[in-house]
Design a protein around this motif. Structure first.
Motif, PDB file in Angstrom:
ATOM      1  N   GLY A  44       0.813  -1.211   0.000  1.00  0.00           N
ATOM      2  CA  GLY A  44       0.000   0.000   0.000  1.00  0.00           C
ATOM      3  C   GLY A  44       0.846   1.260   0.000  1.00  0.00           C
ATOM      4  O   GLY A  44       1.968   1.274  -0.518  1.00  0.00           O
ATOM      5  N   GLN A  45       0.322   2.303   0.613  1.00  0.00           N
ATOM      6  CA  GLN A  45       0.978   3.614   0.592  1.00  0.00           C
ATOM      7  C   GLN A  45       1.886   3.798   1.800  1.00  0.00           C
ATOM      8  O   GLN A  45       1.539   3.417   2.920  1.00  0.00           O
ATOM      9  CB  GLN A  45      -0.068   4.726   0.570  1.00  0.00           C
ATOM     10  CG  GLN A  45      -0.859   4.807  -0.725  1.00  0.00           C
ATOM     11  CD  GLN A  45      -1.790   6.006  -0.740  1.00  0.00           C
ATOM     12  OE1 GLN A  45      -2.350   6.399   0.282  1.00  0.00           O
ATOM     13  NE2 GLN A  45      -1.960   6.602  -1.910  1.00  0.00           N
ATOM     14  N   LYS A  55       3.457   5.584   4.847  1.00  0.00           N
ATOM     15  CA  LYS A  55       2.957   6.559   5.813  1.00  0.00           C
ATOM     16  C   LYS A  55       4.082   7.137   6.678  1.00  0.00           C
ATOM     17  O   LYS A  55       4.198   8.341   6.808  1.00  0.00           O
ATOM     18  CB  LYS A  55       1.898   5.905   6.719  1.00  0.00           C
ATOM     19  CG  LYS A  55       0.673   5.408   5.969  1.00  0.00           C
ATOM     20  CD  LYS A  55      -0.064   6.541   5.281  1.00  0.00           C
ATOM     21  CE  LYS A  55      -1.301   6.062   4.534  1.00  0.00           C
ATOM     22  NZ  LYS A  55      -2.002   7.177   3.846  1.00  0.00           N
ATOM     23  N   GLU A 106       4.166  11.633   3.120  1.00  0.00           N
ATOM     24  CA  GLU A 106       5.011  10.650   3.793  1.00  0.00           C
ATOM     25  C   GLU A 106       5.861  11.356   4.851  1.00  0.00           C
ATOM     26  O   GLU A 106       6.341  12.465   4.622  1.00  0.00           O
ATOM     27  CB  GLU A 106       5.913   9.954   2.770  1.00  0.00           C
ATOM     28  CG  GLU A 106       5.115   9.240   1.680  1.00  0.00           C
ATOM     29  CD  GLU A 106       5.931   8.916   0.432  1.00  0.00           C
ATOM     30  OE1 GLU A 106       5.428   8.146  -0.407  1.00  0.00           O
ATOM     31  OE2 GLU A 106       7.061   9.434   0.297  1.00  0.00           O
ATOM     32  N   TYR A 128       3.666   1.081   6.020  1.00  0.00           N
ATOM     33  CA  TYR A 128       2.680   1.308   4.958  1.00  0.00           C
ATOM     34  C   TYR A 128       1.300   0.990   5.518  1.00  0.00           C
ATOM     35  O   TYR A 128       1.181   0.407   6.597  1.00  0.00           O
ATOM     36  CB  TYR A 128       2.996   0.409   3.759  1.00  0.00           C
ATOM     37  CG  TYR A 128       4.329   0.683   3.116  1.00  0.00           C
ATOM     38  CD1 TYR A 128       4.431   1.471   1.983  1.00  0.00           C
ATOM     39  CD2 TYR A 128       5.505   0.162   3.666  1.00  0.00           C
ATOM     40  CE1 TYR A 128       5.665   1.730   1.403  1.00  0.00           C
ATOM     41  CE2 TYR A 128       6.742   0.415   3.098  1.00  0.00           C
ATOM     42  CZ  TYR A 128       6.821   1.211   1.966  1.00  0.00           C
ATOM     43  OH  TYR A 128       8.039   1.469   1.405  1.00  0.00           O
ATOM     44  N   ASP A 129       0.258   1.338   4.783  1.00  0.00           N
ATOM     45  CA  ASP A 129      -1.076   1.084   5.341  1.00  0.00           C
ATOM     46  C   ASP A 129      -1.458  -0.393   5.344  1.00  0.00           C
ATOM     47  O   ASP A 129      -2.364  -0.802   6.062  1.00  0.00           O
ATOM     48  CB  ASP A 129      -2.156   1.937   4.660  1.00  0.00           C
ATOM     49  CG  ASP A 129      -2.182   1.795   3.154  1.00  0.00           C
ATOM     50  OD1 ASP A 129      -1.471   0.935   2.611  1.00  0.00           O
ATOM     51  OD2 ASP A 129      -2.938   2.565   2.512  1.00  0.00           O
ATOM     52  N   LYS A 130      -0.722  -1.233   4.590  1.00  0.00           N
ATOM     53  CA  LYS A 130      -1.041  -2.665   4.561  1.00  0.00           C
ATOM     54  C   LYS A 130       0.030  -3.539   5.233  1.00  0.00           C
ATOM     55  O   LYS A 130      -0.078  -4.764   5.226  1.00  0.00           O
ATOM     56  CB  LYS A 130      -1.234  -3.127   3.113  1.00  0.00           C
ATOM     57  CG  LYS A 130      -2.436  -2.479   2.425  1.00  0.00           C
ATOM     58  CD  LYS A 130      -2.561  -2.968   0.989  1.00  0.00           C
ATOM     59  CE  LYS A 130      -3.736  -2.295   0.276  1.00  0.00           C
ATOM     60  NZ  LYS A 130      -3.827  -2.734  -1.137  1.00  0.00           N
ATOM     61  N   TYR A 144       4.234  -3.344   7.533  1.00  0.00           N
ATOM     62  CA  TYR A 144       5.458  -2.593   7.804  1.00  0.00           C
ATOM     63  C   TYR A 144       6.692  -3.482   7.674  1.00  0.00           C
ATOM     64  O   TYR A 144       6.639  -4.697   7.867  1.00  0.00           O
ATOM     65  CB  TYR A 144       5.420  -1.928   9.183  1.00  0.00           C
ATOM     66  CG  TYR A 144       5.283  -2.858  10.368  1.00  0.00           C
ATOM     67  CD1 TYR A 144       6.405  -3.392  11.008  1.00  0.00           C
ATOM     68  CD2 TYR A 144       4.018  -3.169  10.875  1.00  0.00           C
ATOM     69  CE1 TYR A 144       6.282  -4.231  12.101  1.00  0.00           C
ATOM     70  CE2 TYR A 144       3.871  -4.007  11.975  1.00  0.00           C
ATOM     71  CZ  TYR A 144       5.013  -4.531  12.589  1.00  0.00           C
ATOM     72  OH  TYR A 144       4.880  -5.371  13.676  1.00  0.00           O
ATOM     73  N   THR A 159      -0.562  -5.977   8.025  1.00  0.00           N
ATOM     74  CA  THR A 159      -1.520  -5.369   8.939  1.00  0.00           C
ATOM     75  C   THR A 159      -2.782  -6.215   9.126  1.00  0.00           C
ATOM     76  O   THR A 159      -3.274  -6.372  10.249  1.00  0.00           O
ATOM     77  CB  THR A 159      -1.918  -3.968   8.418  1.00  0.00           C
ATOM     78  OG1 THR A 159      -0.732  -3.190   8.229  1.00  0.00           O
ATOM     79  CG2 THR A 159      -2.847  -3.264   9.386  1.00  0.00           C
TER      80      THR A 159
END
Length: 327
Positions: free
Chosen positions: A146-147, A149, A224, A244-246, A248, A265
């Protein structure tokens, strides 16, 4: 080795990194061609240790030697720009130990010289060459995490509180930022999709006036963020966490990392990623440099070096930390 040409490497300096360079070349079936050092006797002892055929009486002779293809500079930070000017003007390719220069102004001058003389200039930043980072970049680019963070970085060394050693010596461009912070910032730049545009910090200065302990917060236009904690007088794990959102990613001993753990996650499952060998760190740098010199592939990431130097230059301006060469 991909490059077919047998390049002749010279080392400028005979310290720890120069020894690792000599050993790396030997492991690759090659050897250093020559050694230049401020003290001739030390250069001679180094040459005898590794069977190097040429030792220069004067340090500047390395720049005039037509046989030398690539010079590895591993002298103190504050001497780099002087040697870079001479090496690049002489048409030598240069791999320079971090931090490549003291500030962005010096780096831009070196880059211009390299371009004018059509040679490769690069910083010996291990992170850009260890296979684990390329493997992780592929995973990140796949989108499965994902993105991005948040990135959290730690690097703490315990150095004796001796104000005469190089780590605390202003005349040798000491301080946490140029010595260990450059690793953390290079790590952040590797994973961030865009260069940081907002940088704030807190600093504790040593009695000599160099940065002893630093906290840095960075963010970019993509939203970020990164936090960095550095200290020269307290041991910390060399740990990097990229969230990341999904999931780490965690890396320990990250400057020469060979293993990462990804935790997802959604279900807490973990994936172990292993690539490369810590012991071969210098070999990876040498291989990439030779590929760049041969024109096969340039993975030296000078653009990242430029971004990191801009951040370090701004931070020291914020702190009012000026080295003697900059006055």
């Amino acid at each position: 080795m991909t490059a077919q040409v047998n390049y002749k490497w010279a080392t400028l300096g005979t310290g720890v990194i120069a020894n690792e360079l000599a050993q790396a070349l030997e492991a690759m079936g090659s050897k250093l061609y020559s050694v230049a050092n401020r003290t001739y006797d030390k250069g001679l002892a180094f040459a005898q240790k590794y069977g190097i055929e040429k030792v220069y009486q004067e340090i500047d002779e390395v720049f005039e030697d037509p046989e030398v293809d690539i010079i590895y500079i591993s002298t103190p930070h504050n001497t780099h720009i002087t040697y870079l000017r001479k090496a690049l003007a002489a048409g030598k390719h240069v791999l320079c130990e971090k931090s490549i220069t003291l500030n962005s102004q010096e780096l831009e001058e070196a880059i211009q010289l390299a371009e004018e003389n059509k040679v490769v200039l690069a910083e010996a930043m291990t992170i850009f060459h260890m296979p684990i980072y390329r493997g992780l970049a592929e995973i990140v680019q796949s989108g499965k995490l994902g993105q991005l963070k948040m990135i959290q970085m730690n690097f703490g060394s315990y150095k004796d509180y001796d104000m005469t050693n190089r780590f605390f010596n202003k005349k040798l461009a000491g301080g946490a930022l140029l010595d260990i912070g450059v690793y953390a910032l290079s790590f952040v730049r590797w994973f961030m999709s865009e260069t940081p545009t907002q940088v704030v910090s807190q600093v504790k200065l040593a009695p000599t006036g160099v940065d002893e302990q630093v906290g840095i917060l960075l963010s970019n236009d993509a939203g970020e963020m990164a936090t960095i904690a550095l200290t020269l007088h307290a041991k910390q794990p060399k740990r990097g966490t990229i969230a990341y959102d999904k999931g780490y990613i965690e890396l320990y001993e990250y400057p020469r990392g060979q293993k990462a753990v990804i935790t997802y996650t959604e279900d807490g499952s973990q994936e172990i990623i292993e690539a490369g060998e810590t012991a071969r760190a210098l070999s990876y740098e040498v291989e990439d440099m030779e590929k760049a010199v041969a024109g096969h592939e340039n993975t030296m990431h000078l653009a990242y070096t430029r971004d990191v130097m801009a951040i370090m230059t701004k931070l020291r301006q914020d702190w009012g930390l000026i080295y003697p060469e900059e006055e």
